[in-house]
Design a protein around this motif. Structure first.
Motif, PDB file in Angstrom:
ATOM      1  N   ALA A  52     -60.755 -67.426  36.023  1.00 55.98           N
ATOM      2  CA  ALA A  52     -59.627 -68.181  35.693  1.00 55.98           C
ATOM      3  C   ALA A  52     -58.821 -68.998  37.071  1.00 55.98           C
ATOM      4  O   ALA A  52     -58.332 -70.450  36.663  1.00 55.98           O
ATOM      5  N   GLN A  53     -58.810 -68.295  38.232  1.00 56.28           N
ATOM      6  CA  GLN A  53     -58.564 -68.875  39.446  1.00 56.28           C
ATOM      7  C   GLN A  53     -58.931 -70.641  40.178  1.00 56.28           C
ATOM      8  O   GLN A  53     -58.947 -70.183  40.650  1.00 56.28           O
ATOM      9  N   PHE A  54     -60.600 -69.985  39.467  1.00 55.02           N
ATOM     10  CA  PHE A  54     -61.434 -71.296  39.940  1.00 55.02           C
ATOM     11  C   PHE A  54     -60.338 -72.985  39.533  1.00 55.02           C
ATOM     12  O   PHE A  54     -60.147 -73.305  40.975  1.00 55.02           O
ATOM     13  N   GLY A  86     -53.054 -74.117  40.161  1.00 61.25           N
ATOM     14  CA  GLY A  86     -53.611 -74.274  39.502  1.00 61.25           C
ATOM     15  C   GLY A  86     -53.935 -72.564  38.561  1.00 61.25           C
ATOM     16  O   GLY A  86     -53.723 -71.827  37.565  1.00 61.25           O
ATOM     17  N   GLY A  87     -52.750 -71.722  39.804  1.00 60.76           N
ATOM     18  CA  GLY A  87     -52.270 -70.597  39.543  1.00 60.76           C
ATOM     19  C   GLY A  87     -50.879 -69.890  37.908  1.00 60.76           C
ATOM     20  O   GLY A  87     -51.607 -69.004  37.282  1.00 60.76           O
ATOM     21  N   ALA A  88     -50.955 -70.720  37.500  1.00 62.83           N
ATOM     22  CA  ALA A  88     -49.601 -71.328  36.711  1.00 62.83           C
ATOM     23  C   ALA A  88     -48.679 -69.559  36.824  1.00 62.83           C
ATOM     24  O   ALA A  88     -48.415 -68.806  35.881  1.00 62.83           O
ATOM     25  N   ALA A 139     -56.702 -67.420  28.447  1.00 60.45           N
ATOM     26  CA  ALA A 139     -55.189 -66.345  28.829  1.00 60.45           C
ATOM     27  C   ALA A 139     -55.268 -66.145  30.012  1.00 60.45           C
ATOM     28  O   ALA A 139     -54.178 -65.737  31.199  1.00 60.45           O
ATOM     29  N   GLY A 140     -56.243 -66.457  31.124  1.00 59.76           N
ATOM     30  CA  GLY A 140     -56.443 -65.424  32.281  1.00 59.76           C
ATOM     31  C   GLY A 140     -55.303 -66.578  33.184  1.00 59.76           C
ATOM     32  O   GLY A 140     -55.529 -66.425  34.333  1.00 59.76           O
ATOM     33  N   VAL A 141     -55.413 -67.567  33.083  1.00 65.79           N
ATOM     34  CA  VAL A 141     -54.047 -69.020  34.200  1.00 65.79           C
ATOM     35  C   VAL A 141     -53.434 -68.012  33.923  1.00 65.79           C
ATOM     36  O   VAL A 141     -51.815 -68.604  34.850  1.00 65.79           O
ATOM     37  N   SER A 142     -53.128 -66.913  33.421  1.00 63.77           N
ATOM     38  CA  SER A 142     -51.368 -66.306  33.051  1.00 63.77           C
ATOM     39  C   SER A 142     -49.963 -67.160  32.788  1.00 63.77           C
ATOM     40  O   SER A 142     -50.687 -67.286  31.262  1.00 63.77           O
ATOM     41  N   ALA A 143     -49.325 -67.682  33.258  1.00 67.07           N
ATOM     42  CA  ALA A 143     -48.251 -68.381  32.283  1.00 67.07           C
ATOM     43  C   ALA A 143     -48.120 -67.288  31.398  1.00 67.07           C
ATOM     44  O   ALA A 143     -48.375 -67.832  29.888  1.00 67.07           O
ATOM     45  N   ALA A 161     -53.662 -60.322  33.922  1.00 66.59           N
ATOM     46  CA  ALA A 161     -54.360 -59.998  35.274  1.00 66.59           C
ATOM     47  C   ALA A 161     -54.671 -61.647  35.892  1.00 66.59           C
ATOM     48  O   ALA A 161     -54.463 -61.606  36.807  1.00 66.59           O
ATOM     49  N   GLY A 162     -54.032 -62.108  34.743  1.00 66.27           N
ATOM     50  CA  GLY A 162     -54.390 -64.126  35.584  1.00 66.27           C
ATOM     51  C   GLY A 162     -53.184 -63.932  36.765  1.00 66.27           C
ATOM     52  O   GLY A 162     -52.842 -65.110  37.481  1.00 66.27           O
ATOM     53  N   VAL A 163     -52.125 -63.163  36.513  1.00 70.32           N
ATOM     54  CA  VAL A 163     -50.508 -63.141  37.536  1.00 70.32           C
ATOM     55  C   VAL A 163     -51.722 -62.420  38.338  1.00 70.32           C
ATOM     56  O   VAL A 163     -51.099 -62.878  39.812  1.00 70.32           O
ATOM     57  N   ILE A 164     -52.346 -61.120  38.629  1.00 69.76           N
ATOM     58  CA  ILE A 164     -52.843 -60.275  39.985  1.00 69.76           C
ATOM     59  C   ILE A 164     -54.013 -61.462  40.368  1.00 69.76           C
ATOM     60  O   ILE A 164     -54.115 -61.281  41.142  1.00 69.76           O
ATOM     61  N   GLY A 165     -54.458 -61.994  40.064  1.00 68.40           N
ATOM     62  CA  GLY A 165     -55.928 -62.336  40.329  1.00 68.40           C
ATOM     63  C   GLY A 165     -54.748 -64.368  41.408  1.00 68.40           C
ATOM     64  O   GLY A 165     -55.799 -64.716  41.986  1.00 68.40           O
ATOM     65  N   SER A 166     -54.089 -64.664  40.685  1.00 67.45           N
ATOM     66  CA  SER A 166     -53.552 -65.834  41.721  1.00 67.45           C
ATOM     67  C   SER A 166     -52.501 -65.483  42.447  1.00 67.45           C
ATOM     68  O   SER A 166     -52.585 -65.926  43.759  1.00 67.45           O
ATOM     69  N   ALA A 167     -52.013 -63.978  43.251  1.00 75.80           N
ATOM     70  CA  ALA A 167     -51.779 -63.536  43.806  1.00 75.80           C
ATOM     71  C   ALA A 167     -52.655 -62.768  44.872  1.00 75.80           C
ATOM     72  O   ALA A 167     -52.272 -63.141  46.190  1.00 75.80           O
TER      73      ALA A 167
END
Ligand code: NA
Ligand code: NA
Ligand code: NA
Lengths: 85, 436, 436, 85, 436, 85
Positions: C171-173, C205-207, C384-388, C419-425
């Motif tokens: 989702a971090q794309f 995009g990290g939402a 859901a990978g975008v976090s938010a 996981a999206g939260v970790i990913g965007s961090a």
């Protein structure tokens, strides 16, 4: 009459004049606002809540409103009494 | 031996003894007499801490350095403070005086430079000095309290009867009347005041703690201790000060006037009102923006219903934390040299005048309005215009019940009561605009 | 008369009017439409405060001094800001411009020197400027929010099915795709961006609110207002943005895939996980240490079970206090000159692209993984990978129920969601490493 | 293609590459960690609690978890009803 | 590639690995063994964060600049730090060392100047460095914890039996005995200590967290990490350290002594007591004013009964927030170069001696007092004089029950227990007076 | 004996001397205070409350004291059991 005196009088005239001007404007703005809101908005009347606007109220950091708390206390008291016998 | 020569008993000055006694008195009034304890307990305690000899809790690094007056440190400070002192020169009381005076009159840059030098020599700011700088010096403390107060304020009664705003306006005569009083004392040569001092004293008439502290921190920081103390003390005395005035200015018949039940107010009106006030401030009195802006922000958080957790925090954890530090900071200004002079007595005297005038004007305004409006206003609610929320409104209710046991004025009095808060914030803005 | 010439009405500029309207719009969206109210109420209100004419609440002492442009003050500032201006010289608009420009480009030392001089002349920092400096300028605000979020996050679902971490990666794309988009706009000459600005915009995009604010405060502080607003606005719009994309990229059959009940996760695993993440960060991406470090700290406090009172405070009093100041601080950047230009429109446009790309890549990654894993993943949880958090997971659940009324995906979607939260961090750390 | 464009592409390659690398490592680290913990540690399973991980939940500063609160409310309601008659 | 050369794995030093392991160990002790988790969880986590390579979370802007050592930045810093370095000159390890040394020995002004220059070149203070400066550097953190502790302390048992204050006095031999021990180690040439370091180490014997942190931050900031860790660790070990000593010094008969029920204490006495302590401090030991002043303030808020909401906040939201930051700040001092040397081992060794001596002296004092007072004191309550509230009191109770199953000493032990807090604060004041 | 040693001894003498002096004064001040308070103040005895003076107690930010909370929990448990059948 010394200079401070005249300054004080000027301040009073300007100050009270402005305070009244501002609050009179606010009176009309508020009346207008209420009219508009009540016109275009489902009227869901809800009584003003005096109990909450004491600024000195020693409300502990809990969201429970007084009478709920009251009820809890009673409930507990009752529970205990039942618990004893 | 160092411990003895460094002890309080060895160094204490009479002024400090008196101030500590005053601090104890404030604690007594707060705890035993319930005089606005939330503020007066921290203020009284802070006052005692500030007057502990040798501790220098209320002094900046430089002031502490000047207190101990080591020759080498003075030599280092001399050029910055522009005092004629060579290294090795004897440290006479005159020399210390000269340094202290120079520091007192120094501007921002000089003060920070002097503090930096003192820090280089191992002196630090006192704890209370840091609290004062951060909480009051930055003006953020009173503003956060005001935000919390906004989050605790219900504008319902005011919205149900907006013309009571005028009562809140009239009561502000207390502020400007007191300025006049101060000027009079100066004219008669009894005391000396500048217009800034007179204005700061006047704000006591606003009967609103955070507003008083905010205004005096801007216009006359050296008076903040006396002003805050007399403001809170008289707010606590409202039940004694107001009734006689209210009765003197009204007939039994007026006091018995029954007012019709207030209309219910919708949630929407309550949400929009703080925004209306904010826009009015933006358009007409930017200088009241910090005070009324934070007040409206708090009230919006309370009413909008979607940020309960922020509103809760603003009303509890945050306002409590700020209150603790604000009180100690105000207390730090209860120092002998600043507090023990005629001005303080003048301030205490003028403060009660301020409350009296405000009360009277509120009542008279109500009587005046009765000459114009169809359904009559009970003049007793006029006195609530001085704010002192919610004490003054309760007083109106009590006096009303004496006149007519079936006459409940509390809700009607809450309108002018909160209007008084807005009124004195506006008056504060005008003063800062014209003098600040 | 001073009061009139100093009033807002007399001085207001069109830009300020527009910005105040935008502030009111944000309040409307937050309160009526429930758009992330916890942040948008303070942001919107702060935006209005920042645009009150003459109040200068969002300006530094020096900027306030330049606004009023008294000749003697300008003369005092001239040498520091290196502007050619002699005392007594006429103060033309050009001169004021020259000063403002010089201040805007000044480095840290020059800025503090200029502010000190302005303070000497009696000007002070605006309230919102102080909030911004302390809360965002120091980057502590977003980090504390992140700590609180960590204390509210349950990694259970992720631990039960760790491979969903890959969905959070895909989702971090959304982030880097948006950077590309910004570069494209620049290439086509539609708008001008630097790589720093492009990267800061991409983080939308990290939402994730705090991550967006943290990154833009490091890479492009002047865009923080627009970026934060669009990040929170689109997070609120997730239920509208995602479903069409999710449906377009999946077949009815895929959407109906049932996933097996998640295994129970032991307390021990939950306690060790944040430490594992921390060690991984320490070994591979130190630049993500502040963000992920505080996040893991909050989560450890939550799970370790021996510091309940700290965890409670981090989740409530502390995060609420910080949220209030963070929101007002972000609002202070909603000023006409910075907000009302093409870039903001570009940011709003790119923001929605970012969410779309992130959603799509998450879904596609899930489909790709199904080619390798034995028991199939329902591609709907990929979005859901975008976090938010937790909105996106709820959306996955809702769309899943439409496809199969007995298919509850919420728990399964929480895995990729956090996981999206970790990913965007992590993505934020990479950007700061390569560009900061 | 201008310079910003190429910078953006480089950033994307490096960024996504690293994000995947990091999270893949994390997947294996997590699997390993769980295996170790479950091997050497009394297994006291405990279901993941979704209810608590909404970050936007307007939880008042009270440690009571939702359904307990729920129960309290019911208890009070019930108490009151009993109290009335 | 930047990402790899900038990664932790590529840059990590052995010292950092060791420190991270120590951090993990502290977390294990805190979470699994319940060693004072409220402090050791943040301290341990902060220790790990501080040792993440390249992240520089615990370094000031200037230290970060020196770490990356760009020639132009070094050139800019050279004159301020008074290091002989010309622009362009090669950056050898020696050069970096020279700069770091110069910074370590620099005074207040030089440090701020260097940090300003580093900020001009885009370097910032690490997050933990900011926390440390604000929370511990200003000494406000320990003082606020002490205020909260005061708000949690009940002086009832002490007021019912004031002579137990003497037990709290005797236990302070633990402090000064340890100073002697440190001096001995220095004399024997085993380790080197200055008198400041010896005194700071001695305060571990006070068995009081905030006091230890406060004193070491004033006398020997570089040892604060080791001192705080050993203070909290040994406080957690009190149930293992004390009983053998207590039993060795008492006969079965003494341990079985029953003490008469404590008299009830009135609310008034509890309200007046903190004020009495404050006045005593003001008269005899101004240097203990910050610590004991805040302690008494917290206790007064608790007992006066009119500021419940302030007392609640001081005991919960405020102390929790401060604890989080204080712990992380202490952790920031757990850096390899400062922690991994003989002194730390010495400190750990001396710490346990401190607790032992304090315990012994408390018990012996109780036996001594029995020679004078009519109704005998159970010597087991003497050990509670080291403070470590309430652990030490519980230990007295437990050992007492072993000797006589019907002998409940808890309430009697609370007296010396809280007396020990006052005692070590007084000892702290004396040390700061004579050495600070 | 080196200089540090003598400094340490001086510090011990001065320190312990002062600590004892201060706390002895405090003993007498406290006794006096209690006598005065009990003489001139309505005696409303109230037992010392040990439960509250643990400094490490993980009390959540709620004003409810432990055993009330206890009671609430029981009350809820009981309510639930009653609720099930
Ligand atoms: Na008022
Ligand atoms: Na994300
Ligand atoms: Na002690």
């Amino acid at each position: 009459m010394n200079e401070l005196m005249s300054q004080a009088i000027d301040l009073m005239v300007a100050g009270m004049g402005f305070v009244f001007a501002f609050l009179i404007i606010l009176v009309f703005a508020t009346l207008l606002m209420s009219k508009l809101v009540l016109r275009f908005g489902p009227a869901e009347p809800e009584p003003a809540t005096p109990a909450r606007n004491s600024r000195a109220k020693p409300s502990a950091p809990s969201p429970v409103d007084p009478d709920t708390a009251e009820a809890i206390k009673k409930a507990i008291a009752q529970y205990r009494s039942r618990h004893k016998k | 031996m160092t411990l003895w020569t460094g002890s309080g008993l060895f160094n204490i000055e009479i002024g400090q003894v008196v101030m500590i006694v005053i601090g104890l008195l404030l604690l007594y009034l707060a705890i035993r007499k319930k005089f606005e304890p939330l503020l007066l307990v921290p203020i009284g305690f802070g006052g005692i801490l500030a007057n502990i000899p040798e501790a220098g809790l209320a002094l900046s690094a430089a002031e502490n350095a000047l207190h101990f007056a080591k020759p080498e440190v003075l030599a280092a400070l001399a050029s910055t403070l522009d005092v004629g002192y060579q290294a090795g020169q004897a440290v006479t009381p005159e020399v210390k005086e000269a340094f202290k005076l120079a520091f007192k009159d120094a501007g921002y840059s000089t003060v920070s430079a002097a503090n930096a030098i003192a820090s280089d020599h191992g002196y630090g700011n006192g704890m209370l000095y840091n609290f004062y700088t951060i909480v009051i010096g930055s003006t953020v403390g009173p503003l956060l309290i005001f935000m919390g107060v906004g989050a605790m304020t219900d504008f319902g009664p005011l919205l149900a009867n907006p013309k009571t705003l005028l009562l809140g306006a009239a009561a502000q005569f207390g502020i400007f009347g007191t300025v006049l009083g101060a000027a009079l004392l100066d004219w008669l040569g009894i005391l000396d005041f500048t217009i800034l001092e007179a204005a700061a004293i006047g704000i006591i008439g606003g009967a609103d703690g955070p507003t008083s502290i905010y205004v005096s921190s801007v216009l006359a920081p050296h008076l903040i201790g006396a002003i805050a103390v007399s403001a809170y003390a008289y707010m606590a005395l409202v039940p004694m000060i107001q009734p006689p005035i209210m009765k003197a200015l009204t007939t039994q018949k007026e006091r018995a006037i029954k007012m019709s039940q207030l209309r219910p107010v919708t949630k929407k009106e309550k949400i929009v009102f703080p925004i209306v006030v904010l826009v009015a401030v933006a358009l007409f009195l930017p200088d009241a923006a910090p005070l009324l802006g934070m007040f409206c922000f708090g009230n919006l958080m309370r009413e909008c219903g979607v940020v309960e957790r922020l509103s809760d925090t603003a009303q509890n954890a945050l306002i409590n934390i700020v209150t603790i530090f604000l009180g100690l900071s105000v207390g730090s200004k209860l120092m002998a040299d600043k507090f023990l002079d005629g001005q303080t007595l003048g301030i205490l005297g003028l403060g009660i005048v301020a409350f009296g005038v405000g009360t009277a004007c509120g009542v008279l305004m109500a009587k005046l309005m009765n000459a114009f409006v169809k359904e009559p206003i009970n003049p007793l609610i006029g006195s609530a215009g001085v704010s002192a929320v919610p004490m003054a409104a309760r007083v109106s209710n009590k006096v009303g019940l004496e006149a007519n046991p079936h006459n409940f004025l509390l809700m009607h009095a809450m309108g002018p009561n909160v209007a008084g808060v807005i009124g004195s914030a506006v008056a504060a803005g005008v003063m800062i605009k014209l003098l600040g």
